[in-house]
Design a protein around this motif. Structure first.
Motif, short mmCIF file in Angstrom:
data_model
loop_
_atom_site.label_atom_id
_atom_site.label_comp_id
_atom_site.label_asym_id
_atom_site.label_seq_id
_atom_site.Cartn_x
_atom_site.Cartn_y
_atom_site.Cartn_z
N VAL A 18 -2.67 8.39 -6.42
CA VAL A 18 -2.16 9.58 -7.11
C VAL A 18 -0.46 9.95 -7.06
CG1 VAL A 18 -2.58 11.99 -7.63
CG2 VAL A 18 -4.35 10.44 -7.61
N GLU A 19 -0.43 9.80 -5.85
CA GLU A 19 1.02 10.38 -5.47
C GLU A 19 2.12 9.32 -5.99
OE1 GLU A 19 3.32 10.47 -1.14
OE2 GLU A 19 1.10 11.32 -1.10
N VAL A 20 1.54 8.09 -6.18
CA VAL A 20 2.39 7.04 -6.75
C VAL A 20 2.88 7.38 -8.44
CG1 VAL A 20 3.04 4.55 -7.36
CG2 VAL A 20 2.13 5.21 -5.02
N LEU A 21 1.57 7.58 -8.93
CA LEU A 21 1.43 7.96 -10.43
C LEU A 21 2.26 9.17 -10.61
CD1 LEU A 21 -2.31 7.65 -11.09
CD2 LEU A 21 -0.55 6.48 -12.17
N ARG A 22 2.57 10.06 -9.66
CA ARG A 22 3.34 11.44 -10.11
C ARG A 22 4.86 11.13 -9.56
NH1 ARG A 22 -1.09 14.74 -7.67
NH2 ARG A 22 -2.18 15.63 -9.80
N GLN A 28 7.92 -1.91 -8.23
CA GLN A 28 8.94 -2.14 -7.74
C GLN A 28 9.85 -0.84 -6.99
OE1 GLN A 28 10.91 -4.73 -10.84
NE2 GLN A 28 11.11 -6.12 -8.84
N GLY A 29 8.94 0.09 -6.76
CA GLY A 29 9.57 1.24 -6.10
C GLY A 29 9.53 1.18 -4.55
N PRO A 30 9.34 2.05 -3.85
CA PRO A 30 9.54 1.85 -2.30
C PRO A 30 8.22 1.27 -1.74
CG PRO A 30 9.11 4.30 -2.80
CD PRO A 30 9.24 3.59 -4.06
N CYS A 31 7.02 1.45 -2.46
CA CYS A 31 5.51 1.27 -1.77
C CYS A 31 5.25 -0.22 -1.47
CB CYS A 31 4.47 1.68 -2.88
SG CYS A 31 4.57 3.49 -2.84
N VAL A 32 5.95 -1.07 -2.21
CA VAL A 32 5.67 -2.72 -1.93
C VAL A 32 6.43 -2.97 -0.72
CG1 VAL A 32 6.04 -4.70 -2.96
CG2 VAL A 32 5.14 -3.21 -4.37
N LYS A 37 5.78 -4.44 5.02
CA LYS A 37 6.38 -3.81 6.48
C LYS A 37 5.18 -3.94 7.18
CE LYS A 37 9.29 -1.07 9.05
NZ LYS A 37 8.75 0.29 9.20
N ALA A 38 4.08 -3.41 6.59
CA ALA A 38 2.69 -2.87 7.48
C ALA A 38 1.96 -4.23 7.58
CB ALA A 38 1.87 -1.92 6.53
N LEU A 39 1.96 -5.28 6.73
CA LEU A 39 1.51 -6.47 6.77
C LEU A 39 2.17 -7.31 7.83
CD1 LEU A 39 0.91 -7.55 2.97
CD2 LEU A 39 -0.88 -7.11 4.76
N CYS A 40 3.45 -7.29 7.98
CA CYS A 40 4.15 -7.95 9.23
C CYS A 40 3.87 -7.32 10.41
CB CYS A 40 5.62 -7.79 8.78
SG CYS A 40 6.39 -8.86 7.54
N GLU A 41 3.67 -6.07 10.30
CA GLU A 41 3.19 -5.59 11.70
C GLU A 41 1.92 -5.77 12.10
OE1 GLU A 41 4.04 -1.12 11.00
OE2 GLU A 41 6.26 -1.65 11.25
N ARG A 244 4.52 -9.78 -9.54
CA ARG A 244 4.84 -8.82 -8.62
C ARG A 244 3.54 -7.89 -8.47
NH1 ARG A 244 9.24 -8.75 -12.19
NH2 ARG A 244 8.20 -6.97 -13.20
N MET A 245 3.52 -7.24 -7.34
CA MET A 245 2.46 -6.38 -7.10
C MET A 245 3.08 -4.97 -7.48
SD MET A 245 0.58 -5.05 -3.49
CE MET A 245 -0.68 -6.20 -3.48
N THR A 246 2.16 -3.98 -8.10
CA THR A 246 2.59 -2.61 -8.49
C THR A 246 2.84 -1.66 -7.39
OG1 THR A 246 0.72 -1.61 -8.73
CG2 THR A 246 1.68 -2.95 -10.58
N ASP A 247 3.30 -0.67 -7.46
CA ASP A 247 3.55 0.42 -6.31
C ASP A 247 2.13 0.99 -6.01
OD1 ASP A 247 6.11 -0.17 -5.74
OD2 ASP A 247 6.82 1.90 -5.39
N LEU A 248 1.42 1.33 -7.17
CA LEU A 248 0.11 1.69 -7.17
C LEU A 248 -0.67 0.93 -6.21
CD1 LEU A 248 -0.26 2.32 -11.05
CD2 LEU A 248 -0.02 4.06 -9.52
N GLN A 249 -0.85 -0.52 -6.62
CA GLN A 249 -1.64 -1.18 -5.79
C GLN A 249 -1.31 -1.28 -4.25
OE1 GLN A 249 -0.54 -4.39 -8.16
NE2 GLN A 249 -2.92 -4.89 -8.46
N ALA A 250 0.33 -1.13 -3.90
CA ALA A 250 0.61 -1.47 -2.73
C ALA A 250 0.57 -0.06 -1.84
CB ALA A 250 2.21 -1.54 -2.46
N ALA A 251 0.58 0.95 -2.50
CA ALA A 251 0.02 2.29 -1.87
C ALA A 251 -1.37 2.45 -1.34
CB ALA A 251 0.34 3.36 -2.80
#
Ligand SMILES: *Cc1c(COP(=O)(O)O)cnc(C)c1O
Length: 382
Positions: A18-22, A28-32, A37-41, A244-251
């Motif tokens: 929901v945060e991404v929706l707002r 292609q925003g910051p969430c992907v 990065k989390a996957l690399c960690e 591409r993955m969306t930011d909604l999905q990445a969040a």
């Protein structure tokens, strides 16, 4: 109805989406990059690239390894069709290596024999796609040694295996492969609705896949063959896709990833409970290799008597237990038969298929539900 697999979505997950929706960016925003990065960690790979499915990740992984017309790609017959289709997308030929009856993974011995033969015939594979079936890792040490000896590249299809370990290291680190692929389809270990990722330690493979994920278009002047016309300029330097993955999905993915350790623990506990509870039935049960820790995406039982499978399957479905079969061997699908594969080509895989049933397994499956599954199984086998 008890499904065989099920996603687990918390209020936190919902909040994250929901945060991404707002926000300003749906894609292609910051969430992907955060998810990557989390996957690399988690995996300890150098690079992770989120995509809109594991299928597209497999496709661009093959492309990045320069699979094309005239090339051959090998994989396991016991997998989802996507592990083989990705090679066909590239114009390559597909062949299979029969499985080991105990691990359900492609058999290193069969691989070695097939490689010797292929070398004599001049038909060596360019890429091998090793599938970690049910979450149990393949024997990557042997496979990577053979890769060096016979000069093929390796993709790990770890669609079932995120959160698992091999030789005390997390799956996805690419220490024994060129690229590892994850799936985030809702039945898998964590979900983004639809989604996948390709991980690698090789900067040039990462760069190639980054281009292929987004139309082969770049804004990096270093990659262009002429100076930019102006600040607006972008250039297509390869034939890519929109994967591409969306930011909604990445969040959602980042939020889900926080829970992966307890979820894997729960899956391991449930698997152990099945193994104990079913030990007296006429079944072959799965087990965990010593050098590995399975993510337990699936718990597959095999009947001693294949002729009873259909009836047992129907009995369980009637009892509202939505069991499934993973997988119909890829080479037995009509599409692959038309390419020349025949019944009997991979006998161990076919024997596995005729006896296999996947039982319900997911975090949130209660002890009493699991007891009901085991009770219905015993009843169906009487
Ligand atoms: C699910 C799965 C895929 C495809 O994943 P998608 O994300 O649905 O494209 C590929 N390989 C295996 C082994 C899978 O289980």
């Amino acid at each position: 109805m008890i499904p065989y697999g099920k996603q687990n979505i918390s209020e936190q997950d919902i909040e994250a989406v929901v945060e991404v929706l707002r926000s300003d960016y749906l894609t292609q925003g910051p969430c992907v990059p955060e998810f990557e990065k989390a996957l690399c960690e988690l995996s300890r790979a150098e690079y992770a690239l989120a995509t809109n499915s594991a299928t597209s990740a497999l496709h661009i992984a093959c492309k990045a390894l320069e699979v094309g017309n005239g090339d051959i790609v090998w994989t396991s017959p016991i997998t989802f069709v996507a592990s083989a289709n990705c090679a066909l997308y590239c114009g390559a030929k597909v062949d299979f290596v029969d499985i080991n009856p105990d691990t359900f993974n492609l058999c290193p011995k069969a691989l070695e024999q097939k490689l010797e033969q292929a070398k004599r015939q001049g038909k060596l594979p360019k890429v091998l796609i090793a599938v970690h079936m049910c979450g149990q890792p393949c024997d990557m040490q042997v496979i990577s040694a053979l890769g060096k000896q016979y000069n093929f590249k390796i993709i790990e299809d770890a669609s079932h295996a995120i959160g698992g370990r091999y030789l005390n290291e997390n799956i996805g680190n690419c220490n024994h492969s060129d690229i590892t692929v994850f799936s985030f389809h809702p039945v898998k270990i964590i979900t983004t609705g639809e989604g996948g990722a390709a991980l690698t330690n090789a900067p040039e493979l990462h760069k190639k896949m980054l281009l292929l994920r987004s139309h082969g278009v770049t804004r990096d002047p270093q990659l262009m063959d002429q100076a930019p016309d102006g600040d607006w300029y972008y250039q297509q330097v390869d034939l890519g896709f929109n994967y591409r993955m969306t930011d909604l999905q990445a969040a959602l993915g980042t939020s889900q990833l926080r829970k992966i350790s307890p979820w894997i623990e729960q899956r391991q506990k449930l698997a152990q409970r099945y193994t104990t509870g079913l030990s007296q039935l006429p079944l072959d049960l799965p087990f965990e290799l010593e050098e590995a820790s399975s993510a337990w995406h699936l718990y597959v039982i095999r009947l001693h008597d294949a002729s009873k499978r259909k009836q047992l399957f129907a009995h369980l479905r009637q009892n509202k237990i939505n069991v499934n079969v993973h997988y119909i061997p890829v080479h037995l699908h009509p599409y692959y038969q038309a390419l020349g594969f025949q019944v009997g080509d991979f006998p161990v895989a076919e024997n596995y298929y005729h006896r296999a049933i996947s039982l319900p397994l997911y975090p949130g499956l209660s002890d009493s539900q699991q007891d009901y599954v085991m009770h219905s199984l015993a009843e169906g086998l009487r």
